[in-house]
Scaffold this motif. Structure first.
Motif, PDB file in Angstrom:
ATOM      1  N   ARG A  74      30.899 -59.220  68.348  1.00 29.74           N
ATOM      2  CA  ARG A  74      31.590 -58.072  68.935  1.00 29.74           C
ATOM      3  C   ARG A  74      31.768 -58.250  70.440  1.00 29.74           C
ATOM      4  O   ARG A  74      32.836 -57.964  70.989  1.00 29.74           O
ATOM      5  CB  ARG A  74      30.811 -56.786  68.654  1.00 29.74           C
ATOM      6  CG  ARG A  74      30.746 -56.385  67.197  1.00 29.74           C
ATOM      7  CD  ARG A  74      30.067 -55.022  67.064  1.00 29.74           C
ATOM      8  NE  ARG A  74      29.603 -54.743  65.735  1.00 29.74           N
ATOM      9  CZ  ARG A  74      30.357 -54.315  64.728  1.00 29.74           C
ATOM     10  NH1 ARG A  74      31.658 -54.133  64.928  1.00 29.74           N
ATOM     11  NH2 ARG A  74      29.845 -54.073  63.544  1.00 29.74           N
ATOM     12  N   VAL A  75      30.712 -58.704  71.120  1.00 35.55           N
ATOM     13  CA  VAL A  75      30.772 -58.870  72.566  1.00 35.55           C
ATOM     14  C   VAL A  75      31.781 -59.956  72.944  1.00 35.55           C
ATOM     15  O   VAL A  75      32.617 -59.774  73.843  1.00 35.55           O
ATOM     16  CB  VAL A  75      29.380 -59.206  73.134  1.00 35.55           C
ATOM     17  CG1 VAL A  75      29.484 -59.589  74.614  1.00 35.55           C
ATOM     18  CG2 VAL A  75      28.444 -58.011  72.975  1.00 35.55           C
ATOM     19  N   LYS A  76      31.735 -61.083  72.252  1.00 37.05           N
ATOM     20  CA  LYS A  76      32.637 -62.200  72.570  1.00 37.05           C
ATOM     21  C   LYS A  76      34.100 -61.813  72.382  1.00 37.05           C
ATOM     22  O   LYS A  76      34.944 -62.097  73.237  1.00 37.05           O
ATOM     23  CB  LYS A  76      32.293 -63.408  71.693  1.00 37.05           C
ATOM     24  CG  LYS A  76      31.004 -64.113  72.086  1.00 37.05           C
ATOM     25  CD  LYS A  76      30.731 -65.278  71.147  1.00 37.05           C
ATOM     26  CE  LYS A  76      29.436 -65.993  71.516  1.00 37.05           C
ATOM     27  NZ  LYS A  76      29.134 -67.092  70.560  1.00 37.05           N
ATOM     28  N   ARG A  77      34.389 -61.163  71.269  1.00 42.19           N
ATOM     29  CA  ARG A  77      35.793 -60.850  71.022  1.00 42.19           C
ATOM     30  C   ARG A  77      36.308 -59.771  71.963  1.00 42.19           C
ATOM     31  O   ARG A  77      37.480 -59.786  72.344  1.00 42.19           O
ATOM     32  CB  ARG A  77      36.017 -60.476  69.557  1.00 42.19           C
ATOM     33  CG  ARG A  77      35.404 -59.155  69.113  1.00 42.19           C
ATOM     34  CD  ARG A  77      35.532 -58.969  67.621  1.00 42.19           C
ATOM     35  NE  ARG A  77      35.108 -57.628  67.225  1.00 42.19           N
ATOM     36  CZ  ARG A  77      35.052 -57.217  65.959  1.00 42.19           C
ATOM     37  NH1 ARG A  77      35.389 -58.051  64.983  1.00 42.19           N
ATOM     38  NH2 ARG A  77      34.668 -55.981  65.665  1.00 42.19           N
ATOM     39  N   LYS A  78      35.431 -58.832  72.357  1.00 38.78           N
ATOM     40  CA  LYS A  78      35.867 -57.803  73.300  1.00 38.78           C
ATOM     41  C   LYS A  78      36.102 -58.402  74.687  1.00 38.78           C
ATOM     42  O   LYS A  78      37.083 -58.068  75.369  1.00 38.78           O
ATOM     43  CB  LYS A  78      34.849 -56.676  73.371  1.00 38.78           C
ATOM     44  CG  LYS A  78      35.211 -55.547  74.342  1.00 38.78           C
ATOM     45  CD  LYS A  78      36.612 -54.990  74.092  1.00 38.78           C
ATOM     46  CE  LYS A  78      36.705 -54.145  72.865  1.00 38.78           C
ATOM     47  NZ  LYS A  78      38.057 -53.494  72.724  1.00 38.78           N
ATOM     48  N   LEU A  79      35.219 -59.309  75.116  1.00 37.51           N
ATOM     49  CA  LEU A  79      35.417 -59.967  76.404  1.00 37.51           C
ATOM     50  C   LEU A  79      36.706 -60.775  76.411  1.00 37.51           C
ATOM     51  O   LEU A  79      37.466 -60.765  77.393  1.00 37.51           O
ATOM     52  CB  LEU A  79      34.224 -60.869  76.724  1.00 37.51           C
ATOM     53  CG  LEU A  79      32.922 -60.156  77.110  1.00 37.51           C
ATOM     54  CD1 LEU A  79      31.798 -61.167  77.264  1.00 37.51           C
ATOM     55  CD2 LEU A  79      33.102 -59.357  78.404  1.00 37.51           C
ATOM     56  N   LYS A  80      36.968 -61.458  75.326  1.00 34.69           N
ATOM     57  CA  LYS A  80      38.206 -62.240  75.222  1.00 34.69           C
ATOM     58  C   LYS A  80      39.419 -61.332  75.308  1.00 34.69           C
ATOM     59  O   LYS A  80      40.416 -61.661  75.955  1.00 34.69           O
ATOM     60  CB  LYS A  80      38.209 -63.006  73.900  1.00 34.69           C
ATOM     61  CG  LYS A  80      39.356 -63.997  73.773  1.00 34.69           C
ATOM     62  CD  LYS A  80      39.227 -64.815  72.506  1.00 34.69           C
ATOM     63  CE  LYS A  80      40.360 -65.825  72.387  1.00 34.69           C
ATOM     64  NZ  LYS A  80      40.250 -66.641  71.146  1.00 34.69           N
ATOM     65  N   SER A  81      39.317 -60.166  74.681  1.00 37.72           N
ATOM     66  CA  SER A  81      40.403 -59.192  74.743  1.00 37.72           C
ATOM     67  C   SER A  81      40.596 -58.684  76.169  1.00 37.72           C
ATOM     68  O   SER A  81      41.721 -58.579  76.668  1.00 37.72           O
ATOM     69  CB  SER A  81      40.114 -58.017  73.791  1.00 37.72           C
ATOM     70  OG  SER A  81      41.111 -57.032  73.870  1.00 37.72           O
ATOM     71  N   LEU A  82      39.491 -58.360  76.853  1.00 37.67           N
ATOM     72  CA  LEU A  82      39.560 -57.834  78.215  1.00 37.67           C
ATOM     73  C   LEU A  82      40.251 -58.801  79.164  1.00 37.67           C
ATOM     74  O   LEU A  82      41.033 -58.408  80.025  1.00 37.67           O
ATOM     75  CB  LEU A  82      38.154 -57.519  78.722  1.00 37.67           C
ATOM     76  CG  LEU A  82      37.458 -56.293  78.137  1.00 37.67           C
ATOM     77  CD1 LEU A  82      36.022 -56.219  78.631  1.00 37.67           C
ATOM     78  CD2 LEU A  82      38.206 -55.020  78.499  1.00 37.67           C
ATOM     79  N   PHE A  83      39.954 -60.087  79.019  1.00 40.06           N
ATOM     80  CA  PHE A  83      40.520 -61.082  79.924  1.00 40.06           C
ATOM     81  C   PHE A  83      42.034 -61.249  79.749  1.00 40.06           C
ATOM     82  O   PHE A  83      42.705 -61.823  80.601  1.00 40.06           O
ATOM     83  CB  PHE A  83      39.822 -62.426  79.748  1.00 40.06           C
ATOM     84  CG  PHE A  83      38.451 -62.464  80.356  1.00 40.06           C
ATOM     85  CD1 PHE A  83      38.238 -62.034  81.663  1.00 40.06           C
ATOM     86  CD2 PHE A  83      37.358 -62.911  79.627  1.00 40.06           C
ATOM     87  CE1 PHE A  83      36.976 -62.055  82.225  1.00 40.06           C
ATOM     88  CE2 PHE A  83      36.093 -62.939  80.187  1.00 40.06           C
ATOM     89  CZ  PHE A  83      35.896 -62.508  81.489  1.00 40.06           C
ATOM     90  N   ARG A  84      42.580 -60.728  78.663  1.00 36.18           N
ATOM     91  CA  ARG A  84      44.027 -60.820  78.460  1.00 36.18           C
ATOM     92  C   ARG A  84      44.786 -59.830  79.342  1.00 36.18           C
ATOM     93  O   ARG A  84      45.945 -60.044  79.673  1.00 36.18           O
ATOM     94  CB  ARG A  84      44.383 -60.561  76.995  1.00 36.18           C
ATOM     95  CG  ARG A  84      43.923 -61.648  76.038  1.00 36.18           C
ATOM     96  CD  ARG A  84      44.316 -61.267  74.620  1.00 36.18           C
ATOM     97  NE  ARG A  84      43.856 -62.211  73.631  1.00 36.18           N
ATOM     98  CZ  ARG A  84      44.535 -63.267  73.198  1.00 36.18           C
ATOM     99  NH1 ARG A  84      45.729 -63.516  73.725  1.00 36.18           N
ATOM    100  NH2 ARG A  84      44.048 -64.061  72.276  1.00 36.18           N
ATOM    101  N   GLY A  85      44.132 -58.702  79.670  1.00 35.03           N
ATOM    102  CA  GLY A  85      44.779 -57.712  80.523  1.00 35.03           C
ATOM    103  C   GLY A  85      45.962 -57.040  79.848  1.00 35.03           C
ATOM    104  O   GLY A  85      45.884 -56.608  78.705  1.00 35.03           O
ATOM    105  N   LEU A  86      47.095 -56.978  80.573  1.00 35.06           N
ATOM    106  CA  LEU A  86      48.313 -56.351  80.078  1.00 35.06           C
ATOM    107  C   LEU A  86      49.267 -57.431  79.579  1.00 35.06           C
ATOM    108  O   LEU A  86      49.641 -58.324  80.331  1.00 35.06           O
ATOM    109  CB  LEU A  86      48.979 -55.540  81.189  1.00 35.06           C
ATOM    110  CG  LEU A  86      50.309 -54.861  80.850  1.00 35.06           C
ATOM    111  CD1 LEU A  86      50.126 -53.789  79.784  1.00 35.06           C
ATOM    112  CD2 LEU A  86      50.930 -54.258  82.115  1.00 35.06           C
ATOM    113  N   VAL A  87      49.646 -57.330  78.299  1.00 32.24           N
ATOM    114  CA  VAL A  87      50.486 -58.369  77.695  1.00 32.24           C
ATOM    115  C   VAL A  87      51.666 -57.740  76.958  1.00 32.24           C
ATOM    116  O   VAL A  87      51.465 -56.954  76.027  1.00 32.24           O
ATOM    117  CB  VAL A  87      49.683 -59.228  76.694  1.00 32.24           C
ATOM    118  CG1 VAL A  87      50.572 -60.338  76.117  1.00 32.24           C
ATOM    119  CG2 VAL A  87      48.444 -59.805  77.342  1.00 32.24           C
TER     120      VAL A  87
END
Length: 400
Positions: A74-87
Motif C-alpha cells: 500500500r505504501v509503495k503504490r501510494k508513493l508511486k502515485s504521489l510522485f506522478r503529480g498532475l497527469v
C-alpha cells in the motif's frame, strides 16, 4: 477529541450558475485500482462535456504495519502515485495525486493542516486543468473537509456504499463526514436501491442511478471468445471447465471459507482468480485455484469470456447488503452464466443470475450451469441498455 469543522448547511450561493468543470475526489486511485469503478466511469463520460480533474483517493484509513506485506504494498503504490503529480490522461481528463493525511487527519490540528494543504494543491491542479467554477464530486467522505474551500458551484456526494462499514476505518468519523456531506450536497447519488430507500429522505436532492456497463467492450470479448476461442496466454495451461472471479479478494466483501468449500467440492473445476488479494498469504492452497493477480481494466473482459461460469461469493456483511457491484453487469454483458450469494441488488437480475444461500446451493448451481449454460444473448440483452453513457446523461441532467 476529533473535531470536524461544521459547514453551513445552505447550498452554494452560486448553485444556479453553470459549472465549467468537475473536481472529483475519487474513491480509488487511477494508477492502481480497477478502472471500472462508478466514479471513474462517470468522470470519463462527464469529460466528454467539460474538463474533469480526478483527485486520486485521499484515503479513509491509514495503512497499518500489522498488515505485513500488504502494508508495504500500500505504501509503495501510494508513493508511486504521489510522485506522478498532475497527469493529463486523455482529452479533458486529468488525474492528480495530492499529498495529504489519510482520513482527513486524526485530530483537530492535523485536520486543519490536511484541509489547507489539500485545498491549495487541488486549487492549483484545477487551475492547471482550466476549471474555475467547479462542480465538486465527492466519492471519498474525508474530502468533506475541503469542499467549501474550493468555492463549488454545485456539490455531488456519491453515496455508493456504507462507507462507515468499510473495514479498518473510524466509523464515527466517517459517519460524521457522511452527515455533513448530506447537509451540504445539492445531489446525493445512490447506486444501490437498499441504501437509497434507507437514506433518501436525508437530502432533498437524493437520486438513484445504478451502475452502468461498458456494454460494447464486454459483449465484444464474449462474442470473440465464442467465435474464435482466443484467450489470454496465461490461461493456456488451465483446463476447462473454468469458474472465474474478477475483482478484489478482500475480507470485507469476499467470503474465503465459502469459496474454499466450493472449490474443494468441485476438484475437477479450475478456479481463475483475477484481482488483488489482501487476505493472508496461503489462505487458499488448493491446486485447482489459480491466482493470476491484477490485470488492466481493458483486459479483464477477456478473462471473463474465457471462463465457463463467473461467480460472486460475497459474505453477508452490512457493506455487501448496501452494495451494487459493477462486475454484475459486466459478467452479464460478456454472456457467461453467473452464480452469486444473496445481496439485495441481485434481486433485480435474478432472472439471469443463480442465487445461492448456502455452500451446497452454490456448488449445485455451478454444476447445473456446467451441464446447461443457457443463453448468452439473453444475458447480454438484459443489460445492453445500462450503458455508462446513459447513466451519466441522467446524472448530468439532474445537476445542470
Amino acid at each position: 477529541m476529533n473535531r470536524i469543522e461544521q459547514p453551513s448547511p445552505e447550498k452554494s450561493p452560486q448553485s444556479t450558475a453553470q459549472f465549467d468543470g468537475v473536481i472529483c475526489f475519487g474513491g480509488v486511485d487511477w494508477w492502481y485500482h480497477n478502472r471500472g469503478h462508478y466514479d471513474l466511469q462517470m468522470m470519463r463520460e462527464f469529460s466528454r462535456r467539460v474538463p474533469v480533474l480526478y483527485v486520486n483517493s485521499i484515503g479513509m484509513k491509514a495503512p497499518k504495519v500489522g498488515e505485513g506485506a500488504m502494508f508495504l504494498t500500500r505504501v509503495k503504490r501510494k508513493l508511486k502515485s504521489l510522485f506522478r503529480g498532475l497527469v493529463p490522461v486523455r482529452e479533458n481528463f486529468s488525474v492528480f495525486s495530492p499529498a495529504t493525511l489519510p482520513g482527513g487527519g486524526s485530530g483537530w490540528f492535523s485536520a486543519l493542516i490536511a484541509k489547507w494543504t489539500l485545498a491549495l494543491q487541488v486549487k492549483y491542479a484545477a487551475w492547471r486543468s482550466g476549471i474555475k467554477r467547479p462542480l465538486v464530486w465527492v466519492a471519498c467522505p474525508p474530502a468533506q473537509i475541503v469542499v467549501d474551500s474550493l468555492n463549488p458551484i454545485k456539490v455531488v456526494y456519491q453515496r455508493t456504499d456504507r462507507f462507515e462499514d468499510f473495514a479498518g476505518v473510524n466509523p464515527r468519523r466517517i459517519k460524521e463526514f457522511d452527515v455533513l456531506l448530506k447537509q451540504r450536497a445539492d445531489t446525493v447519488l445512490f447506486c444501490a436501491r437498499e441504501l437509497f430507500e434507507a437514506e433518501k429522505t436525508q437530502n432533498p436532492g437524493s437520486l438513484f442511478v445504478d451502475h452502468g456497463v461498458d456494454f460494447d467492450h464486454f459483449e465484444k470479448a464474449g462474442v470473440a471468445y465464442d467465435t474464435f476461442k482466443t484467450e489470454p496466454e496465461d490461461l493456456a495451461g488451465i483446463s476447462h471447465p473454468r469458474v472465474g472471479f474478477i475483482g478484489g479478494i478482500d475480507a470485507h466483501t469476499f467470503d474465503p471459507q465459502l469459496f474454499i468449500d466450493v472449490a474443494v467440492a468441485l476438484p475437477d473445476v479450475s478456479f481463475i482468480m483475477i484481482g488483488a488479494c489482501s487476505l493472508p498469504e496461503n489462505w487458499c492452497p488448493l491446486e485447482n485455484v489459480y491466482f493470476l493477480g491484477q490485470r488492466p481494466y481493458e483486459k479483464v473482459a477477456e478473462y471473463m469470456a474465457a471462463s465457463d461460469i463467473l461467480i460472486m461469493p460475497w459474505n453477508q456483511s452490512d457493506w455487501i447488503k448496501a452494495c451494487n457491484p459493477v462486475k454484475m453487469k459486466e459478467y452479464l454483458a460478456v454472456g457467461r452464466p453467473v452464480v452469486s450469494t444473496y445481496f439485495p441488488e441481485v434481486e433485480f437480475f435474478k432472472d439471469h443470475i443463480a442465487v445461492a444461500r448456502t455452500e451446497a446451493d452454490f456448488v449445485e448451481e455451478v454444476r447445473k450451469y456446467l451441464k446447461a449454460p443457457g443463453d448468452a444473448e439473453s444475458r447480454r440483452n438484459r443489460v445492453k441498455d445500462h450503458t455508462w453513457a446513459s447513466k451519466a446523461e441522467q446524472v448530468f441532467r439532474s445537476v445542470m
